[in-house]
Design a protein around this motif. Structure first.
Motif, PDB file in Angstrom:
ATOM      1  N   ALA A 152     -53.368  68.004-132.789  1.00  0.00           N
ATOM      2  CA  ALA A 152     -52.095  67.627-132.174  1.00  0.00           C
ATOM      3  C   ALA A 152     -51.765  66.182-132.538  1.00  0.00           C
ATOM      4  N   ALA A 153     -52.795  65.309-132.511  1.00  0.00           N
ATOM      5  CA  ALA A 153     -52.579  63.897-132.828  1.00  0.00           C
ATOM      6  C   ALA A 153     -52.176  63.719-134.292  1.00  0.00           C
ATOM      7  N   ALA A 154     -52.668  64.610-135.161  1.00  0.00           N
ATOM      8  CA  ALA A 154     -52.311  64.527-136.582  1.00  0.00           C
ATOM      9  C   ALA A 154     -50.920  65.107-136.836  1.00  0.00           C
ATOM     10  N   GLY A 155     -50.261  65.610-135.786  1.00  0.00           N
ATOM     11  CA  GLY A 155     -48.902  66.099-135.926  1.00  0.00           C
ATOM     12  C   GLY A 155     -48.786  67.598-136.129  1.00  0.00           C
ATOM     13  N   VAL A 156     -49.915  68.306-136.038  1.00  0.00           N
ATOM     14  CA  VAL A 156     -49.889  69.759-136.270  1.00  0.00           C
ATOM     15  C   VAL A 156     -49.026  70.435-135.198  1.00  0.00           C
ATOM     16  N   HIS A 157     -48.067  71.244-135.645  1.00  0.00           N
ATOM     17  CA  HIS A 157     -47.155  71.917-134.725  1.00  0.00           C
ATOM     18  C   HIS A 157     -47.790  73.187-134.155  1.00  0.00           C
ATOM     19  N   ALA A 158     -48.552  73.901-134.987  1.00  0.00           N
ATOM     20  CA  ALA A 158     -49.142  75.164-134.522  1.00  0.00           C
ATOM     21  C   ALA A 158     -50.329  75.522-135.402  1.00  0.00           C
ATOM     22  N   VAL A 159     -51.264  76.254-134.820  1.00  0.00           N
ATOM     23  CA  VAL A 159     -52.317  76.893-135.604  1.00  0.00           C
ATOM     24  C   VAL A 159     -52.073  78.393-135.534  1.00  0.00           C
ATOM     25  N   ILE A 160     -51.965  79.007-136.705  1.00  0.00           N
ATOM     26  CA  ILE A 160     -51.738  80.451-136.797  1.00  0.00           C
ATOM     27  C   ILE A 160     -52.997  81.022-137.445  1.00  0.00           C
ATOM     28  N   ALA A 161     -53.643  81.985-136.801  1.00  0.00           N
ATOM     29  CA  ALA A 161     -54.887  82.517-137.364  1.00  0.00           C
ATOM     30  C   ALA A 161     -54.958  84.017-137.152  1.00  0.00           C
ATOM     31  N   LYS A 162     -55.820  84.655-137.955  1.00  0.00           N
ATOM     32  CA  LYS A 162     -56.071  86.084-137.742  1.00  0.00           C
ATOM     33  C   LYS A 162     -56.602  86.298-136.336  1.00  0.00           C
ATOM     34  N   SER A 163     -57.532  85.441-135.913  1.00  0.00           N
ATOM     35  CA  SER A 163     -58.037  85.474-134.541  1.00  0.00           C
ATOM     36  C   SER A 163     -58.618  84.106-134.205  1.00  0.00           C
ATOM     37  N   PHE A 164     -58.798  83.864-132.909  1.00  0.00           N
ATOM     38  CA  PHE A 164     -59.311  82.574-132.430  1.00  0.00           C
ATOM     39  C   PHE A 164     -60.590  82.772-131.622  1.00  0.00           C
ATOM     40  N   ALA A 165     -61.485  81.793-131.674  1.00  0.00           N
ATOM     41  CA  ALA A 165     -62.595  81.741-130.722  1.00  0.00           C
ATOM     42  C   ALA A 165     -61.998  81.450-129.345  1.00  0.00           C
ATOM     43  N   ARG A 166     -62.570  82.057-128.305  1.00  0.00           N
ATOM     44  CA  ARG A 166     -61.864  82.041-127.022  1.00  0.00           C
ATOM     45  C   ARG A 166     -61.719  80.663-126.387  1.00  0.00           C
ATOM     46  N   ILE A 167     -62.746  79.816-126.481  1.00  0.00           N
ATOM     47  CA  ILE A 167     -62.603  78.506-125.828  1.00  0.00           C
ATOM     48  C   ILE A 167     -61.559  77.677-126.568  1.00  0.00           C
ATOM     49  N   TYR A 168     -61.538  77.810-127.918  1.00  0.00           N
ATOM     50  CA  TYR A 168     -60.527  77.069-128.678  1.00  0.00           C
ATOM     51  C   TYR A 168     -59.134  77.509-128.256  1.00  0.00           C
ATOM     52  N   TYR A 169     -58.952  78.814-128.113  1.00  0.00           N
ATOM     53  CA  TYR A 169     -57.647  79.374-127.742  1.00  0.00           C
ATOM     54  C   TYR A 169     -57.200  78.818-126.381  1.00  0.00           C
ATOM     55  N   ARG A 170     -58.129  78.808-125.419  1.00  0.00           N
ATOM     56  CA  ARG A 170     -57.820  78.259-124.092  1.00  0.00           C
ATOM     57  C   ARG A 170     -57.505  76.770-124.178  1.00  0.00           C
ATOM     58  N   ASN A 171     -58.357  76.038-124.902  1.00  0.00           N
ATOM     59  CA  ASN A 171     -58.150  74.597-125.015  1.00  0.00           C
ATOM     60  C   ASN A 171     -56.789  74.286-125.619  1.00  0.00           C
ATOM     61  N   ALA A 172     -56.382  75.067-126.613  1.00  0.00           N
ATOM     62  CA  ALA A 172     -55.097  74.825-127.266  1.00  0.00           C
ATOM     63  C   ALA A 172     -53.966  74.996-126.254  1.00  0.00           C
ATOM     64  N   ILE A 173     -53.959  76.127-125.562  1.00  0.00           N
ATOM     65  CA  ILE A 173     -52.901  76.371-124.569  1.00  0.00           C
ATOM     66  C   ILE A 173     -52.921  75.297-123.495  1.00  0.00           C
ATOM     67  N   ASN A 174     -54.125  74.960-123.024  1.00  0.00           N
ATOM     68  CA  ASN A 174     -54.230  74.000-121.933  1.00  0.00           C
ATOM     69  C   ASN A 174     -53.976  72.562-122.365  1.00  0.00           C
ATOM     70  N   ASN A 175     -53.807  72.352-123.697  1.00  0.00           N
ATOM     71  CA  ASN A 175     -53.407  71.035-124.201  1.00  0.00           C
ATOM     72  C   ASN A 175     -52.045  71.084-124.871  1.00  0.00           C
ATOM     73  N   GLY A 176     -51.348  72.206-124.712  1.00  0.00           N
ATOM     74  CA  GLY A 176     -49.995  72.307-125.219  1.00  0.00           C
ATOM     75  C   GLY A 176     -49.878  72.453-126.728  1.00  0.00           C
ATOM     76  N   LEU A 177     -50.958  72.868-127.398  1.00  0.00           N
ATOM     77  CA  LEU A 177     -50.877  73.126-128.851  1.00  0.00           C
ATOM     78  C   LEU A 177     -50.605  74.610-129.053  1.00  0.00           C
ATOM     79  N   LEU A 178     -49.524  74.906-129.775  1.00  0.00           N
ATOM     80  CA  LEU A 178     -49.141  76.302-129.999  1.00  0.00           C
ATOM     81  C   LEU A 178     -50.186  77.006-130.867  1.00  0.00           C
TER      82      LEU A 178
END
Lengths: 442, 165
Positions: B78-104
């Motif tokens: 997010a700090a590097a300016g990334v707008h979104a991460v799009i992936a085939k699938s996500f590890a669950r804690i990463y997915y939660r952390n992203a949502i809970n930090n406002g990263l799409l």
């Protein structure tokens, strides 16, 4: 089927579903739905100060339920730099200001081991922790899962958090492990078969006759390592082995309150319903499992040890929340007794209780005699902070849970994962080897 | 809304948190965004931190973000300016952390086989589609409760809003 049998089948729940239903104050929950959960325990460690920084941005000045917090200093202990020491000082300040009773100092050990030994969590309870190996506590029949720092800050403020109720994978164990094969080999083999995302978002529940003969120390390896298969949580229903371990351990850590604590756990214990619906089922005969190795740089890059012998080893590490318990140190000492190391070996007991028992049993003396060195209970070099980080090009064999590139501090080092006896034997030989294959006097 | 165009950085399967943000920095560097951004993807793609621009997106394979629960693996992007991460699938804690930090974060299994680094995509949140070279790739929208947290900018911002109501 009678109407009653149909109703029973429809209402049957997995252990995870029952634990989450209780934690969200409901009769039942269904996979896929979002449940608002109130955990009994909220875990953080050296990251507590960073979480407190996030917490300060919230209007809530006080932690809502300070009695539910558990904090250990374990990730960089004793502090390797002034910055780390300052971080620890901030964590102590926070614990004092917020009245956190379950605070465990430098040297007491790794959070996941200490909270079990201290009876902070037990059967039927729920823990959410700012650590990815928080799946660990399921070996006691608890629901436990890893979450992020912001979520912990939110939990401190409100006491509740959203969780998606996971589908459950059932792994039924039969038979017995062969001599020299451990549950570490079982988990490496399983992760190799199903891959590192084989259980992503899922609960993993172990059952079957094969569980009965597994020691408490080796059960914890199962639930701990399921984090490396992507699982949300992993659990085993409590049985006589669980109760006996709790009885003996609580008598030592809570000498004046062990009876009440055990009674509370007995009352809260939950068990899966027969006929519960599982999203996937696997059956494993434990006698089929061979000694296994995770190759660099992924836990699911798996080969049987018999195919990789002769790989050079520079240094070994026995410890961590996965394999730093008494049984692990005993197995390593057995492999080393009367030998001299050809590679360096760092041994870090998972807790002060393990350290003391390993010293009393003479295991540490055996290993020191062989040339090993012993570190302060804690996470040690597992995540590359200190106490044995690797040099470029070095080859490490470790009893830890992760071998990602750069994990132990240097991207051009190689980390192999194995059970503790294989780590010890490989350090004696200076190459990957099973203890049974060590020549006499090697 | 499909207005904004996002430049793609493409990566493979099983990109773990240790290569997104090395563990050795977790207790020594501050949460200062500029400092976090400097170490983003350090052990995966050393060119990323210097070359990433605000609005870029990451497109990756299976199991993005497996490993540690460290939130810097989200916040450094997010700090590097990334707008979104799009992936085939996500590890669950990463997915939660992203949502809970406002990263799409968008789980979209198909697009990875059709995109290269340097391509430009747009994201239509209302239609739940990603547009690339005239093709549309659908994704599953988030549950309502979870979307509210993401839209607030993360769980902390969400709780701040709630306490003002």
């Amino acid at each position: 089927m009678t109407a009653r049998a149909i109703e029973a089948a429809l209402s049957a729940q997995t252990l995870t579903e029952k634990l989450l239903a209780r934690a969200s104050g409901r009769d039942r929950v269904a996979p896929g739905e979002i449940a608002i959960v109130e955990p009994d325990v909220v875990l953080s460690h050296d990251n507590t100060a960073a979480i407190a920084e996030i917490f300060e941005r919230l209007p809530h000045k006080r932690v809502r339920y300070p009695q539910r917090l558990a904090i250990t200093l374990d990730h960089a202990v004793p502090p390797p730099s002034a910055k780390h020491a300052q971080n620890h000082a901030r964590v102590r300040d926070f614990a004092r200001e917020q009245g956190v009773q379950n605070f465990f100092e430098v040297g007491r050990g790794i959070c996941h081991q200490v909270l079990c030994e201290e009876g902070v969590i037990g059967p039927g309870m729920t823990l959410l922790g700012a650590d990815s190996h928080s799946t660990h506590y399921g070996w006691l029949g608890a629901f436990s899962a890893g979450i992020g720092r912001s979520e912990v800050a939110a939990l401190w403020a409100t006491g509740e958090l959203w969780l998606r109720v996971p589908e459950t994978m059932r792994i039924t164990l039969a038979g017995k492990l062969k001599t020299g094969v451990t549950t570490k080999d079982l988990t490496i083999s399983l992760i190799g078969q199903l891959s590192s995302d084989g259980a992503t978002y899922m609960a993993v529940e172990f059952d079957g006759d094969g569980v009965r003969d597994l020691s408490p120390d080796s059960r914890a390896v199962l639930t701990n390592m399921m984090a490396e298969m992507g699982a949300k949580n992993a659990c085993i229903a409590p049985d006589e082995v669980t109760w006996q371990w709790l009885r003996e351990t609580l008598r030592r850590t809570r000498p004046h309150a062990h009876v009440e604590r055990l009674a509370m756990f007995r009352e809260r214990a939950l068990y899966p319903d027969p006929g519960a619906a599982y999203a996937a089922q696997h059956r494993i005969d434990l006698s089929d499992i061979e000694p296994m190795i995770s190759y660099p740089h992924a836990v699911d890059n798996v080969r049987p040890l018999s195919e990789v012998a002769s790989t050079r080893v520079d240094v070994g590490f026995i410890g961590t929340c996965t394999n730093g318990r008494l049984e692990d140190i005993a197995a390593a000492a057995d492999a080393l007794r009367g030998r001299r190391l050809r590679a360096r070996l760092i041994v870090i007991p998972a807790s002060s209780m393990v350290l003391r028992e390993a010293a009393e049993a003479g295991y540490l003396a055996d290993m020191i005699e062989a040339g090993a060195t012993i570190g302060t209970p804690g996470c040690g070099p597992c995540m590359g902070v200190h106490m044995g980080v690797l040099a470029p090009g070095e080859v490490c064999i470790s009893s830890a849970n992760r071998n990602f590139r750069g994990r132990m501090g240097e991207p051009n080092a190689e980390i192999y994962l194995a059970n503790p006896a294989v780590v010890a034997a490989s350090c004696a030989a200076g190459r990957l080897i099973h203890p049974a294959d060590l020549a006499d006097g090697c | 809304m499909t207005g904004a165009k996002h430049r793609v950085w493409k990566y493979g399967d099983n990109v773990n948190t240790d290569v997104i943000f090395p563990g050795k920095y977790t207790y020594t560097i501050s949460l200062d965004p500029a400092e976090l951004a400097r170490h983003a993807l350090e052990d995966l793609d050393p060119s990323f931190a210097d070359c990433a621009r605000a609005g870029d997106v990451i497109v990756a394979g299976r199991n993005w973000g497996n490993g540690s629960s460290r939130e810097q693996a989200v916040s450094c992007l997010a700090a590097a300016g990334v707008h979104a991460v799009i992936a085939k699938s996500f590890a669950r804690i990463y997915y939660r952390n992203a949502i809970n930090n406002g990263l799409l974060v968008i789980a979209c299994p198909q697009i990875i086989d059709h995109v290269e680094s340097g391509d430009w995509i747009s994201i239509d949140m209302e239609a739940a589609q990603i547009h690339l070279n005239g093709r549309a790739f659908p994704f599953s929208p988030l549950p309502e409760q979870v979307r509210r947290i993401l839209e607030a900018g993360g769980i902390i911002a969400y709780l701040q809003q709630q306490s003002q109501v």
